[in-house]
Design a protein around this motif. Structure first.
Motif, PDB file in Angstrom:
ATOM      1  N   UNK A  54       0.502  -1.515  -0.455  1.00 52.36           N
ATOM      2  CA  UNK A  54       0.381   0.343  -0.376  1.00 52.36           C
ATOM      3  C   UNK A  54       0.988   1.170  -0.157  1.00 52.36           C
ATOM      4  N   UNK A  55       0.549   1.944  -0.689  1.00 54.92           N
ATOM      5  CA  UNK A  55       1.154   2.806  -1.244  1.00 54.92           C
ATOM      6  C   UNK A  55       0.309   4.980  -1.078  1.00 54.92           C
ATOM      7  N   UNK A  62      -4.875   3.703  -0.216  1.00 56.31           N
ATOM      8  CA  UNK A  62      -4.985   2.327  -0.816  1.00 56.31           C
ATOM      9  C   UNK A  62      -4.263   2.000  -1.917  1.00 56.31           C
ATOM     10  N   UNK A  63      -3.536   2.959  -3.146  1.00 55.28           N
ATOM     11  CA  UNK A  63      -2.855   2.574  -4.316  1.00 55.28           C
ATOM     12  C   UNK A  63      -2.186   1.995  -3.821  1.00 55.28           C
ATOM     13  N   UNK A  64      -1.628   0.933  -4.875  1.00 59.23           N
ATOM     14  CA  UNK A  64      -0.705  -0.357  -4.730  1.00 59.23           C
ATOM     15  C   UNK A  64      -0.266  -0.159  -5.482  1.00 59.23           C
ATOM     16  N   UNK A  65       1.194  -0.534  -5.058  1.00 57.67           N
ATOM     17  CA  UNK A  65       2.245  -0.778  -5.580  1.00 57.67           C
ATOM     18  C   UNK A  65       3.186  -2.316  -5.401  1.00 57.67           C
ATOM     19  N   UNK A  78      10.556  -0.731  -4.201  1.00 54.54           N
ATOM     20  CA  UNK A  78       9.511  -0.882  -4.369  1.00 54.54           C
ATOM     21  C   UNK A  78       9.156  -1.050  -5.682  1.00 54.54           C
ATOM     22  N   UNK A  79       8.861  -2.586  -6.328  1.00 57.53           N
ATOM     23  CA  UNK A  79       8.152  -3.040  -7.837  1.00 57.53           C
ATOM     24  C   UNK A  79       7.640  -2.941  -8.229  1.00 57.53           C
ATOM     25  N   UNK A  80       7.402  -2.220  -9.445  1.00 55.23           N
ATOM     26  CA  UNK A  80       6.237  -1.963 -10.270  1.00 55.23           C
ATOM     27  C   UNK A  80       5.661  -2.790 -11.842  1.00 55.23           C
ATOM     28  N   UNK A  81       4.947  -4.031 -12.138  1.00 57.60           N
ATOM     29  CA  UNK A  81       5.120  -4.349 -12.865  1.00 57.60           C
ATOM     30  C   UNK A  81       4.323  -4.650 -14.042  1.00 57.60           C
ATOM     31  N   UNK A  82       4.662  -4.748 -15.063  1.00 61.52           N
ATOM     32  CA  UNK A  82       4.238  -4.431 -16.506  1.00 61.52           C
ATOM     33  C   UNK A  82       3.877  -6.147 -17.302  1.00 61.52           C
ATOM     34  N   UNK A  83       3.059  -6.641 -18.128  1.00 64.38           N
ATOM     35  CA  UNK A  83       2.811  -7.060 -19.107  1.00 64.38           C
ATOM     36  C   UNK A  83       4.288  -7.517 -20.085  1.00 64.38           C
ATOM     37  N   UNK A  84       5.331  -8.612 -19.678  1.00 62.64           N
ATOM     38  CA  UNK A  84       6.223  -8.113 -20.365  1.00 62.64           C
ATOM     39  C   UNK A  84       6.199  -7.492 -22.233  1.00 62.64           C
ATOM     40  N   UNK A  85       5.218  -7.866 -22.686  1.00 65.22           N
ATOM     41  CA  UNK A  85       5.077  -7.379 -24.086  1.00 65.22           C
ATOM     42  C   UNK A  85       4.936  -5.649 -24.151  1.00 65.22           C
ATOM     43  N   UNK A  86       4.651  -5.152 -22.853  1.00 66.02           N
ATOM     44  CA  UNK A  86       4.541  -3.870 -22.495  1.00 66.02           C
ATOM     45  C   UNK A  86       6.199  -3.095 -23.153  1.00 66.02           C
ATOM     46  N   UNK A  87       5.828  -2.065 -23.493  1.00 67.12           N
ATOM     47  CA  UNK A  87       6.826  -0.738 -23.210  1.00 67.12           C
ATOM     48  C   UNK A  87       6.821  -0.086 -21.822  1.00 67.12           C
TER      49      UNK A  87
END
Length: 351
Positions: A54-55, A62-65, A78-87
């Motif tokens: 929670x950040x 209630x925003x979450x990383x 802190x780590x933010x993840x995206x789909x491997x296909x995304x730029x």
């Protein structure tokens, strides 16, 4: 060395699985969590790795990383993840907001393949716009592995990483600028060298000619420097290989590795090292040809040098491993087939 092997194993896994991964959630579990694990953190221990951390962002609660690596109850990464296909270039603003309200000095934005590490060098408690460390895990260089090791649980030291981050950030940006200038030289870059060697007026036509000349000149210079270093590094190996050859008295089965063949090998290495670690490019000399293989595997030929006859040939392979010979006059002519050699790597690296 252990971390390097673990990263290589994860990279191999990613190459095998990525076409089967469709969602961001699958990317996290298949690619990102294993990366966190090899940094020495237990992803099943909520006192070390907190999912959906929670950040709170001002009035927006209630925003979450995606993940936070925690030490003594406070986030250290802190780590933010995206789909491997995304730029990743379009997702930095979200992590920027999270960073501002957390107590961490480091943030990671990743799609499981490309990793971007950020800190607050420009303004305290405000995440920099550009990462100080960025790498593609499927194409890791030794210097990147050394920097990744600093984030390992056993090595983690905030002050040490921050101190080094400034140099890393600017070196990375300088390298990008050099790469851009070598690929597509800017007007200023071309003028700088043209003015040094050309006495006439730099017309549009002259500038266009120098655009290609500057690019070729730099690439040849770099390749020659690489060749010189490889020549020095491989001297002992060459001597050992030659010492292991069959006794010269046995003329019928004698295999003699010539300096010209080794020079050709060094040219091939200079080209392929852009895609492969040098240690993976191995030669085997035979009576009929000088073979260059991937991982010392006869089923993965990269090319062959036919220098034993009156004429010289470079043997190139297609995706069916069928050899096609190309006549060359000198060893330097191998550079003309740079595209074909780099294409050959793809036949094996997609496995």
């Amino acid at each position: 060395m252990e971390l390097q092997l673990q990263l290589k194993a994860l990279a191999d896994k990613i190459n095998q699985l990525k076409d089967k991964i469709e969602t961001e959630e699958s990317t996290k579990h298949a690619f990102v969590l294993p990366f966190i694990n090899l940094l020495g953190y237990d992803t099943f221990n909520p006192t070390e790795v907190v999912p959906e951390y929670t950040a709170d962002l001002g009035l927006k609660k209630g925003e979450k990383v995606d993940y936070a690596i925690v030490e003594n109850g406070e986030p250290i990464l802190i780590i933010e993840c995206k789909n491997w296909k995304e730029n990743l270039s379009v997702h930095g603003s979200q992590l920027f907001r999270y960073f501002h309200v957390s107590k961490t000095r480091f943030a990671l934005l990743t799609n499981g393949i490309v990793y971007q590490f950020f800190t607050d060098l420009d303004e305290k408690n405000k995440m920099d716009q550009k990462p100080f460390l960025e790498f593609d895990i499927t194409n890791l260089k030794d210097n990147s592995i050394n920097e990744i090791a600093k984030f390992h649980k056993s090595n983690f030291d905030v002050n040490n990483i921050v101190t080094n981050a400034s140099s890393l950030k600017y070196i990375q940006e300088i390298r990008k600028q050099i790469e851009n200038e070598l690929d597509t030289p800017s007007v200023e870059f071309i003028k700088f060298f043209a003015n040094k060697v050309y006495a006439g007026r730099l017309t549009e036509k002259v500038m266009e000619e120098f655009r290609e000349l500057v690019s070729k000149g730099f690439n040849q210079f770099i390749n020659e420097k690489i060749n010189d270093r490889l020549k020095s590094a491989l001297t002992k190996e060459t001597q050992k290989q030659q010492a292991d050859q069959i006794d010269p008295i046995e003329e019928g089965t004698k295999v003699l590795t010539t300096e010209e063949e080794m020079e050709g090998y060094r040219v091939v290495v200079a080209i392929l090292r852009r895609k492969l670690q040098v240690s993976r490019i191995v030669y085997r000399d035979t009576q009929s040809y000088f073979g260059i293989l991937l991982d010392d595997n006869n089923r993965k030929p990269l090319c062959r040098l036919h220098f034993n006859g009156g004429k010289k040939y470079l043997g190139l392979f297609n995706d069916n491993k069928t050899e096609k010979r190309q006549a060359i006059e000198t060893v330097d002519d191998i550079y003309r087939f740079e595209t074909e050699l780099l294409e050959t790597v793809k036949f094996y690296e997609v496995d």
